[in-house]
Scaffold this motif. Sequence first.
Motif, short mmCIF file in Angstrom:
data_model
loop_
_atom_site.label_atom_id
_atom_site.label_comp_id
_atom_site.label_asym_id
_atom_site.label_seq_id
_atom_site.Cartn_x
_atom_site.Cartn_y
_atom_site.Cartn_z
N CYS A 25 39.26 41.68 31.15
CA CYS A 25 40.45 42.29 31.75
C CYS A 25 40.57 43.75 31.38
O CYS A 25 40.90 44.61 32.21
CB CYS A 25 41.70 41.52 31.32
N LEU A 26 40.28 44.07 30.11
CA LEU A 26 40.32 45.47 29.68
C LEU A 26 39.25 46.30 30.38
O LEU A 26 39.48 47.46 30.75
CB LEU A 26 40.15 45.55 28.15
N LEU A 27 38.07 45.71 30.57
CA LEU A 27 37.00 46.42 31.28
C LEU A 27 37.39 46.69 32.74
O LEU A 27 37.12 47.77 33.28
CB LEU A 27 35.71 45.61 31.23
N ALA A 32 39.18 50.90 36.79
CA ALA A 32 40.11 51.39 37.80
C ALA A 32 40.32 52.89 37.71
O ALA A 32 40.74 53.52 38.69
CB ALA A 32 41.45 50.66 37.67
N PHE A 33 40.01 53.50 36.55
CA PHE A 33 40.21 54.94 36.36
C PHE A 33 38.89 55.72 36.44
O PHE A 33 38.84 56.88 36.05
CB PHE A 33 40.88 55.20 35.01
N ARG A 34 37.85 55.06 36.96
CA ARG A 34 36.58 55.75 37.16
C ARG A 34 36.39 56.07 38.64
O ARG A 34 36.99 55.45 39.51
CB ARG A 34 35.41 54.86 36.68
N PRO A 249 35.53 50.54 41.56
CA PRO A 249 36.78 51.06 40.98
C PRO A 249 38.02 50.63 41.75
O PRO A 249 39.04 50.28 41.14
CB PRO A 249 36.58 52.58 41.03
N LEU A 250 37.95 50.66 43.09
CA LEU A 250 39.11 50.25 43.88
C LEU A 250 39.35 48.75 43.74
O LEU A 250 40.50 48.30 43.65
CB LEU A 250 38.91 50.62 45.35
N ALA A 251 38.28 47.96 43.69
CA ALA A 251 38.43 46.52 43.46
C ALA A 251 39.05 46.27 42.09
O ALA A 251 39.88 45.37 41.93
CB ALA A 251 37.07 45.83 43.56
N SER A 252 38.67 47.07 41.10
CA SER A 252 39.24 46.94 39.76
C SER A 252 40.71 47.32 39.74
O SER A 252 41.52 46.69 39.06
CB SER A 252 38.46 47.81 38.77
N ALA A 253 41.07 48.37 40.48
CA ALA A 253 42.47 48.79 40.55
C ALA A 253 43.33 47.70 41.18
O ALA A 253 44.43 47.38 40.69
CB ALA A 253 42.61 50.08 41.34
N LEU A 254 42.84 47.10 42.26
CA LEU A 254 43.57 46.00 42.91
C LEU A 254 43.66 44.79 41.98
O LEU A 254 44.70 44.13 41.90
CB LEU A 254 42.87 45.61 44.21
#
Length: 275
Positions: A25-27, A32-34, A249-254
């Motif tokens: 989860c932290l990863l 999301a900020f890359r 990154p966008l998938a991580s942000a979502l």
Amino acid sequence: MKSRREVLLTLPSLGWLGIFFALPCLLILGLAFRSSDLRGGVGDTWTWYTVKLLLDSQYLSIAWRTVWISAATTVLSLALALPMCWALARMKPFWRQVVLLLVVVPFLTNFIIRIFAWRSLLHPEGLVKQALVWLHLASEDTFLLNNAGAVLLVMVYTQLPFAIMPLYAAAEKFDLSLVDAARDLGASKWQAFTRVFLPGIRQGLLSALVIVFVCSLGQYVIPQFVGGTGDELIGNKIAQRAFTDRNLPLASALSGALLLAVLVPVVWLGRKREE
């Protein structure tokens, strides 16, 4: 000494959760900020741009659709599960076990198979469509698939057992003589149900509410198979960005937004249990 023994006993579980849940989860939150890489990877720079994309009207509308469908699924599941748990609590042990077995049986079938079964039922030539036409409740032009109603129907079907089990666990421990006492004191059946039975199973009700809502938030298979292009939930967008567009990154942000949305009801339930 006792507290030390308790810590040692919980270390394996905490380590497992930390490595295979908290760390991923932290990863995800970090990704999301890359910046995104055009080749489908992750860029070298840090940026707020990906997170700001979540405020786009496209994603806000999908987030709203996810919330209201999940909330509607939760309300309908609880509305169907409560009368059933009321009846289960008053059944004889043999029939109670039979009904519980029927509730659990769908779990023995693969989830995808059950979704495809509903797709066949809701097909224009399926049993449900033909039955509605025969009863003059629908016309030949009525289309039951690829709409929000189909998504909601199948989601209620899949989440209903998750509402029944916590409610039944609480109802089984409830002293039904309190309901009879309320009736003897002049309360109607509805008053006894709402003012005595429901407060008595409050913890089970809260657990069922959170479990169904949280499970509904992350659904993406059901909208993909029985919904239309305008019925996508946030889980569908995560899958598209991760596997089709390769925009990690966008998938991580979502995913991070969904994770925070899931944590809110879980934390709320934890605080309610402490009260």
